[in-house]
Every structure is written in structure tokens, then in C-alpha cells.
Design a protein around this motif. Sequence first.
Motif, mmCIF file in Angstrom:
data_model
loop_
_atom_site.group_PDB
_atom_site.id
_atom_site.type_symbol
_atom_site.label_atom_id
_atom_site.label_comp_id
_atom_site.label_asym_id
_atom_site.label_seq_id
_atom_site.Cartn_x
_atom_site.Cartn_y
_atom_site.Cartn_z
ATOM 1 N N ASP A 93 0.835 -1.211 0.000
ATOM 2 C CA ASP A 93 0.000 0.000 0.000
ATOM 3 C C ASP A 93 0.868 1.258 0.000
ATOM 4 O O ASP A 93 0.599 2.208 -0.736
ATOM 5 N N ASP A 94 1.921 1.270 0.824
ATOM 6 C CA ASP A 94 2.824 2.432 0.878
ATOM 7 C C ASP A 94 3.479 2.695 -0.479
ATOM 8 O O ASP A 94 3.728 3.853 -0.829
ATOM 9 N N LEU A 95 3.772 1.622 -1.227
ATOM 10 C CA LEU A 95 4.412 1.751 -2.543
ATOM 11 C C LEU A 95 3.399 2.002 -3.662
ATOM 12 O O LEU A 95 3.790 2.257 -4.797
ATOM 13 N N GLY A 96 2.116 1.866 -3.358
ATOM 14 C CA GLY A 96 1.093 2.023 -4.387
ATOM 15 C C GLY A 96 1.014 0.833 -5.327
ATOM 16 O O GLY A 96 0.563 0.969 -6.464
ATOM 17 N N VAL A 97 1.420 -0.349 -4.844
ATOM 18 C CA VAL A 97 1.369 -1.568 -5.667
ATOM 19 C C VAL A 97 0.027 -2.249 -5.424
ATOM 20 O O VAL A 97 -0.255 -2.693 -4.300
ATOM 21 N N PRO A 98 -0.827 -2.329 -6.449
ATOM 22 C CA PRO A 98 -2.116 -3.013 -6.277
ATOM 23 C C PRO A 98 -1.902 -4.490 -5.910
ATOM 24 O O PRO A 98 -0.975 -5.132 -6.413
ATOM 25 N N HIS A 99 -2.764 -5.006 -5.046
ATOM 26 C CA HIS A 99 -2.645 -6.394 -4.602
ATOM 27 C C HIS A 99 -4.025 -6.936 -4.255
ATOM 28 O O HIS A 99 -4.981 -6.190 -4.058
ATOM 29 N N SER A 100 -4.097 -8.247 -4.154
ATOM 30 C CA SER A 100 -5.340 -8.896 -3.742
ATOM 31 C C SER A 100 -5.507 -8.745 -2.230
ATOM 32 O O SER A 100 -4.554 -8.399 -1.534
ATOM 33 N N PRO A 101 -6.699 -9.065 -1.734
ATOM 34 C CA PRO A 101 -6.826 -9.179 -0.278
ATOM 35 C C PRO A 101 -6.113 -10.456 0.172
ATOM 36 O O PRO A 101 -5.777 -11.316 -0.643
ATOM 37 N N ILE A 102 -5.900 -10.584 1.458
ATOM 38 C CA ILE A 102 -5.363 -11.828 2.002
ATOM 39 C C ILE A 102 -6.493 -12.843 1.982
ATOM 40 O O ILE A 102 -7.585 -12.582 2.478
ATOM 41 N N ILE A 103 -6.227 -13.985 1.367
ATOM 42 C CA ILE A 103 -7.260 -15.024 1.243
ATOM 43 C C ILE A 103 -6.775 -16.330 1.857
ATOM 44 O O ILE A 103 -5.583 -16.534 2.062
ATOM 45 N N ARG A 104 -7.729 -17.210 2.127
ATOM 46 C CA ARG A 104 -7.393 -18.565 2.544
ATOM 47 C C ARG A 104 -7.080 -19.340 1.271
ATOM 48 O O ARG A 104 -7.833 -19.290 0.299
ATOM 49 N N ALA A 105 -5.958 -20.039 1.291
ATOM 50 C CA ALA A 105 -5.517 -20.813 0.131
ATOM 51 C C ALA A 105 -5.464 -22.295 0.511
ATOM 52 O O ALA A 105 -5.947 -22.665 1.582
ATOM 53 N N SER A 106 -4.889 -23.121 -0.336
ATOM 54 C CA SER A 106 -4.917 -24.566 -0.099
ATOM 55 C C SER A 106 -4.216 -24.982 1.187
ATOM 56 O O SER A 106 -4.625 -25.926 1.834
ATOM 57 N N SER A 107 -3.173 -24.284 1.566
ATOM 58 C CA SER A 107 -2.415 -24.683 2.745
ATOM 59 C C SER A 107 -2.037 -23.518 3.643
ATOM 60 O O SER A 107 -1.041 -23.554 4.337
ATOM 61 N N GLY A 108 -2.814 -22.453 3.588
ATOM 62 C CA GLY A 108 -2.501 -21.302 4.413
ATOM 63 C C GLY A 108 -3.237 -20.070 3.935
ATOM 64 O O GLY A 108 -4.369 -20.149 3.472
ATOM 65 N N HIS A 109 -2.579 -18.929 4.049
ATOM 66 C CA HIS A 109 -3.134 -17.657 3.605
ATOM 67 C C HIS A 109 -2.189 -17.050 2.582
ATOM 68 O O HIS A 109 -0.979 -17.258 2.648
ATOM 69 N N ALA A 132 -5.349 -28.633 6.891
ATOM 70 C CA ALA A 132 -6.183 -29.760 7.332
ATOM 71 C C ALA A 132 -7.615 -29.634 6.848
ATOM 72 O O ALA A 132 -8.276 -30.639 6.569
ATOM 73 N N THR A 133 -8.154 -28.397 6.726
ATOM 74 C CA THR A 133 -9.533 -28.236 6.279
ATOM 75 C C THR A 133 -9.659 -28.240 4.762
ATOM 76 O O THR A 133 -10.701 -28.584 4.232
ATOM 77 N N GLN A 134 -8.606 -27.850 4.050
ATOM 78 C CA GLN A 134 -8.667 -27.747 2.588
ATOM 79 C C GLN A 134 -8.165 -28.993 1.866
ATOM 80 O O GLN A 134 -8.561 -29.257 0.748
ATOM 81 N N VAL A 135 -7.271 -29.723 2.509
ATOM 82 C CA VAL A 135 -6.644 -30.877 1.858
ATOM 83 C C VAL A 135 -7.017 -32.119 2.651
ATOM 84 O O VAL A 135 -6.686 -32.247 3.827
#
Length: 156
Positions: A93-109, A132-135
Motif C-alpha cells: 500500500d505504501d508503494l502504491g502496488v495493487p494487490h489482492s486481499p489476504i485469502i485462505r488458500a490450499s495450505s494457508g493464507h 487440514a480443512t482444505q486438503v
Amino acid sequence: MGAALTDVHHLKIWVSDLARSRSWYERVLGLEHHTSFEDEDGVIRGMSFEVPGAASQIALRQNPDLARALFDADPFALQVTSSGLDAWVAHLDDLGVPHSPIIRASSGHALGFVDPDGVQIRLYAPDEEVHATQVGPGGVYRSGPAPGFAPGRDRA
């Protein structure tokens, strides 16, 4: 087996403009220049960089054709800690680099953003509970949201 792998030495990313990509990767990821590679014609078209806090390196190689072929690819993920993801959001955000939100992925965030050539970069924080919940048994990833997780929602 006597032949064993000990780590990843480097990841190579093809770029269309070496100077532009060097500046971006140093500024955004904090990479530190290690070695420049001069071609037979005397032109530097490759560089390797130390990744602070990691044993592996990231290399950039100027090749516009291969860079175009990698557009929108996500060939690798860089590991961070869960609390580190929040710091990365603030940094991007400080650099102005667009990014996704933090999401739950297959083995973490995870969160993602793109480099100047459109290569997707993922920052990944492993989490055994999420894994454990995704895999399921046998290591098979179940597509779709994990129980109690709404797609696109930031971490709880």
C-alpha cells in the motif's frame, strides 16, 4: 538414495526490460543485487539477487518473447509468516502496488500482485489448520471454499 536436493538455488524470471524490472524487484521485494551476467555481445541481460532472509536467489533474464509468454502466469510463491502478510499489505500500500486481499488458500493464507510484465507473484503463509480443512486424506485438495470461509473475504 545418495542423490538428494538440499534447497532451491534460484528462481529465474524472464523480463522484457531488465532495468525496469531490477528497479521494481529491488523496491518492492527488497532484493539485493548479487551478480550481473554479460552476454557475448557485451550487453548485460541477466542479474541475480539475494533474497533477504532466504537461502535462495531470484534471477532476472531479459527476453521479451519469454516475458510475454509468462503474462498472467503464477509460476512460484514466496513464503512469509502469517503476521508478515499484514506487514506486506502495508508495504505494498505504501508503494502504491495493487494487490489482492489476504485469502485462505490450499495450505494457508496468501496475497498476490503482479510484476511489471504481468507475472503474478504470490506471498504465501503456510497454516497447518487451513491445510487440514482444505486438503483431505491422501493430500487431495478440495476445490472451493473451506467450511466457514466466504470467497474474497479477508482473514478472520
